[in-house]
Design a protein around this motif. Structure first.
Motif, PDB file in Angstrom:
ATOM      1  N   PHE A 157      -6.493  63.507  45.178  1.00  0.00           N
ATOM      2  CA  PHE A 157      -7.006  63.615  43.809  1.00  0.00           C
ATOM      3  C   PHE A 157      -7.337  62.203  43.345  1.00  0.00           C
ATOM      4  N   LEU A 168      -2.115  58.129  35.687  1.00  0.00           N
ATOM      5  CA  LEU A 168      -2.004  58.802  36.995  1.00  0.00           C
ATOM      6  C   LEU A 168      -2.659  57.955  38.082  1.00  0.00           C
ATOM      7  N   ARG A 174      -1.487  64.042  49.060  1.00  0.00           N
ATOM      8  CA  ARG A 174      -0.429  64.579  48.198  1.00  0.00           C
ATOM      9  C   ARG A 174      -0.059  65.981  48.664  1.00  0.00           C
ATOM     10  N   SER A 215      -9.567  68.539  44.789  1.00  0.00           N
ATOM     11  CA  SER A 215      -9.002  68.913  43.480  1.00  0.00           C
ATOM     12  C   SER A 215      -8.574  70.375  43.582  1.00  0.00           C
ATOM     13  N   LEU A 216      -7.642  70.761  42.728  1.00  0.00           N
ATOM     14  CA  LEU A 216      -7.233  72.163  42.716  1.00  0.00           C
ATOM     15  C   LEU A 216      -8.400  73.032  42.237  1.00  0.00           C
ATOM     16  N   GLN A 217      -9.278  72.439  41.406  1.00  0.00           N
ATOM     17  CA  GLN A 217     -10.476  73.165  40.976  1.00  0.00           C
ATOM     18  C   GLN A 217     -11.344  73.538  42.185  1.00  0.00           C
ATOM     19  N   ASN A 243      -0.554  74.062  38.789  1.00  0.00           N
ATOM     20  CA  ASN A 243      -0.363  72.965  39.742  1.00  0.00           C
ATOM     21  C   ASN A 243       1.126  72.659  39.812  1.00  0.00           C
ATOM     22  N   ILE A 273      -4.981  75.392  36.238  1.00  0.00           N
ATOM     23  CA  ILE A 273      -6.396  75.424  36.593  1.00  0.00           C
ATOM     24  C   ILE A 273      -6.806  76.897  36.675  1.00  0.00           C
TER      25      ILE A 273
HETATM   26  O1  LIG Z   1      -6.252  68.980  41.323  1.00  0.00           O
HETATM   27  C1  LIG Z   1      -6.030  68.457  40.224  1.00  0.00           C
HETATM   28  N1  LIG Z   1      -6.865  68.710  39.172  1.00  0.00           N
HETATM   29  C2  LIG Z   1      -6.687  68.145  37.942  1.00  0.00           C
HETATM   30  O2  LIG Z   1      -7.484  68.392  37.001  1.00  0.00           O
HETATM   31  C3  LIG Z   1      -5.571  67.315  37.773  1.00  0.00           C
HETATM   32  N2  LIG Z   1      -5.072  66.605  36.706  1.00  0.00           N
HETATM   33  C4  LIG Z   1      -3.966  65.961  37.134  1.00  0.00           C
HETATM   34  O3  LIG Z   1      -3.237  65.240  36.404  1.00  0.00           O
HETATM   35  N3  LIG Z   1      -3.732  66.220  38.454  1.00  0.00           N
HETATM   36  C5  LIG Z   1      -4.710  67.069  38.872  1.00  0.00           C
HETATM   37  N4  LIG Z   1      -4.962  67.647  40.080  1.00  0.00           N
END
Ligand SMILES: O=c1[nH]c(=O)c2[nH]c(=O)[nH]c2[nH]1
Length: 282
Positions: A157, A168, A174, A215-217, A243, A273
């Motif tokens: 990420f 962050l 991760r 990303s989780l998205q 998450n 998400i």
């Molecule tokens: O995959 C993620 N999407 C996010 O939008 C996000 N925001 C965050 O703090 N960590 C993550 N991880």
């Protein structure tokens, strides 16, 4: 029927029994089987009278709705989707004031440990189904909730928008963990609801394990697309992915390194998400 006081009116409403706990034992052979369901009913229709004056002529009691669930289970449950649809159709087709019914079911898994013995899989994944019937069409949705998944690597990420409050750190490796809630609508009923569910679930697992995630998205989209590819009858998949953060612990305080080995499993708050993936009209 008009409201008792001018200037006010009843808005959208429904009523039903939530959390009907149903366990059915099939003891036709010495090797018993069980189904363990939680059923939620919600009915709507011509119900102004009960709200405005307490005239309950049109109200099928929620207690009756609960009883109907148990009575219908006597002859077998079959597929979750089919059981939800039978109940939804019954309420609308038999209660004169009821024009719409929504029946939602979760199935609690049990693992066989003997011919008539089972161990609970409680606390984890449940299969879900929902039927919404309006007297003409039955809309069927299938899904899972709280399916816990974790990848120990192949997740990054970075490159996100940063402002003065951003702390962050970017990461190129991760732990990615989530509890998947997914629901897919059928444009047409699959010939075999259990086989369709199995194909969707397998596609979901495959996509989670096989997607290198930035990303989780992105993972969400991959899961949804793979379900739609695996199940041609599915039209739209809605996903909710908390998450489940895993925080790498700083062991330097103890003179130890920590090359991605020791994590604190986070609790609250968590990122959430959510999104839908749709099949485009051809
Ligand atoms: O995959 C993620 N999407 C996010 O939008 C996000 N925001 C965050 O703090 N960590 C993550 N991880």
């Amino acid at each position: 029927m008009t409201a008792p006081s001018p200037g006010f009116t009843l808005g959208p409403n429904s009523y039903g029994k939530s959390g009907v706990r149903l366990v059915r034992v099939d003891r036709d052979t010495p090797r018993h089987t069980i189904r363990d369901l939680t059923v939620h009913t919600a009915l709507a229709g011509d119900l102004d009278a009960t709200h405005y004056t307490g005239d309950n002529t049109g109200v099928l009691p929620t207690d009756t709705q609960k009883n109907t669930v148990y009575a219908f289970a006597r002859d077998g449950i079959g597929t979750l989707e089919g059981f939800a649809e039978r109940l939804a159709r019954h309420f609308v087709d038999t209660a004169p004031a009821i024009t719409r019914a929504r029946v939602r079911i979760e199935e609690h898994p049990w693992t066989r440990i003997g011919d008539h013995s089972f161990a609970s899989g409680e606390g984890g994944e449940r299969r879900t189904a929902e039927a919404a019937y309006d007297g003409r069409d039955a809309a069927i949705t299938a899904g899972v909730c709280d399916l816990l998944l974790l990848n120990t690597t192949d997740s990054e990420f970075s490159g996100f928008f940063a402002d003065e409050y951003t702390t962050l750190p970017e990461t190129d490796d991760r732990v990615l963990a989530t509890a998947v809630t997914a629901a897919w609508d059928y444009a047409s009923a699959p010939a075999d609801a259990d086989a369709a569910f199995g194909a969707a679930r397998a596609a979901l697992l495959d996509a989670f394990a096989g997607t290198y995630s930035l990303s989780l998205q992105q993972t969400l989209y991959a899961l949804g697309e793979r379900i739609l590819k695996a199940v041609p009858e599915a039209r739209e998949v809605r996903l909710s992915l908390p998450n489940r953060h895993h925080y790498l612990q700083d062991l330097g305080r103890f003179g130890l390194d920590n090359p991605g080995v020791v994590f604190q499993a986070g609790d609250l708050p968590y990122g959430l998400i959510e999104g839908a993936v749709r099949r485009e009209a051809p």
